[in-house]
Design an enzyme around this catalytic site. Sequence first.
Site, mmCIF file in Angstrom:
data_model
loop_
_atom_site.group_PDB
_atom_site.id
_atom_site.type_symbol
_atom_site.label_atom_id
_atom_site.label_comp_id
_atom_site.label_asym_id
_atom_site.label_seq_id
_atom_site.Cartn_x
_atom_site.Cartn_y
_atom_site.Cartn_z
ATOM 1 N N LYS A 14 57.196 27.598 106.364
ATOM 2 C CA LYS A 14 58.246 28.303 105.626
ATOM 3 C C LYS A 14 59.178 27.311 104.925
ATOM 4 O O LYS A 14 59.198 26.123 105.278
ATOM 5 C CB LYS A 14 59.048 29.162 106.614
ATOM 6 N N TYR A 241 85.736 10.244 93.559
ATOM 7 C CA TYR A 241 86.718 11.329 93.468
ATOM 8 C C TYR A 241 87.711 11.236 94.616
ATOM 9 O O TYR A 241 87.329 10.972 95.756
ATOM 10 C CB TYR A 241 86.012 12.685 93.511
HETATM 11 C C1 LIG Z 1 60.968 28.520 112.240
HETATM 12 C C2 LIG Z 1 60.286 29.191 113.348
HETATM 13 C C3 LIG Z 1 59.538 28.449 114.282
HETATM 14 C C4 LIG Z 1 59.486 26.943 114.290
HETATM 15 O O1 LIG Z 1 60.612 26.437 114.955
HETATM 16 P P1 LIG Z 1 60.841 24.863 115.123
HETATM 17 O O2 LIG Z 1 62.067 24.797 115.937
HETATM 18 O O3 LIG Z 1 61.019 24.319 113.751
HETATM 19 O O4 LIG Z 1 59.631 24.310 115.794
HETATM 20 C C5 LIG Z 1 58.803 29.161 115.233
HETATM 21 N N1 LIG Z 1 58.835 30.508 115.264
HETATM 22 C C6 LIG Z 1 59.563 31.242 114.417
HETATM 23 C C7 LIG Z 1 59.554 32.719 114.525
HETATM 24 C C8 LIG Z 1 60.315 30.608 113.433
HETATM 25 O O5 LIG Z 1 61.048 31.353 112.590
#
Ligand SMILES: *Cc1c(COP(=O)(O)O)cnc(C)c1O
Length: 363
Positions: A14, A241
């Site tokens: 993702k 800045y």
């Molecule tokens: C993002 C996510 C993961 C992965 O989690 P990490 O902490 O990055 O390993 C696993 N399961 C779900 C449902 C997620 O949304």
Amino acid sequence: MIAGPDAPLIPMVKADAYGLGMARAVSVLSREEPWGWGVACVAEGVRLREMESARPILVFSPAAPDEIARGVESGLTFCVSDVSFLEGVAREARDRDRRVAVHLEVDTGMGRAGFDWRAVGEWGAAVDELLEDFEGRVRWEGTFTHFHSADDVDEASPELQVRRFEEVLEALPPGRGGMDHLCNSAGGFRLPRLASRGVRPGIFLYGGVAGTALPAPEEVVALRGRIALIREVPEGTTVGYGATYRARRRERWATVGIGYGDGLRRALSNRGHVLVQGRRVPIVGRISMDMTVVEITDLPAVRPGDVVTFLGSDGDERITLEEMATLADTNNYEILTGFTRRLPRIWSDESGTVATEVNPRGR
Ligand SMILES: *Cc1c(COP(=O)(O)O)cnc(C)c1O
């Protein structure tokens, strides 16, 4: 991470593989023969489907009802948190003469999505009935939950969530529920007894430490720029800045063309360091959108064009995602996903650079 040899792996790609680039991440991770892939939203799944024709693609975040059609059309697997959404999926499958798989999320304490573990008596039966009504159009392929605090050293909370999840599995109508998956990266370390069940690693794959006192993965990501300009300034000269930094002596300053517009956290202003020629030097003044100034007085040999490492290793020195995150008061996830498209992504393996992705609106 601990995952048994037969454990179904669902790498999370993702958010463009946590900012690294989904297409490349998928091609590298495919070597591990994952069971499927995890994305957050339908649009990500549709994009991934263009490069992945066979494996399941799970859409983990709850989708809006008007996105169901696109997901079904692309052969995505929805993660379902309520009966009316499931009905929407089933109708769409019937109308399009398709068969679809779904995974049911069980909320065991995360509170953002999923069927309430306490109410399994109600929704378990309702789901079962609905699946029968739609005569096999929808296959209940898997059931999962998500840990809220597996990154913490206290194992009590994931253990409690596991117990709630197991109670749900036991209460489901016989033969229902399919495969199950629980662990994110941190859970995969803390709960090795779940190693034969599905795992959904994310942050660890991309070089982030998964939680307190957990082992560091090898370095995956570096952020580097080049010195564009060097100036020598008298004591008292201000920079950036707000003129928040003043030269303490005669100093040499190097300007690098990376700023918060690239995702370099502005909170690192006057706090963070960079590596130049294997040495740590401070960021001085406020980070601007497009430029950052570092103080290199003690490195007289540095020249324009030299590499500046904001994240990653140079010689024996290293700046980790976690160091950056702590100074910027955030976590390694937000650092990674915060790098913007202006930065070209350069992918390399042991043999050197394998690909460069430059956004047309980038550098
Ligand atoms: C993002 C996510 C993961 C992965 O989690 P990490 O902490 O990055 O390993 C696993 N399961 C779900 C449902 C997620 O949304």
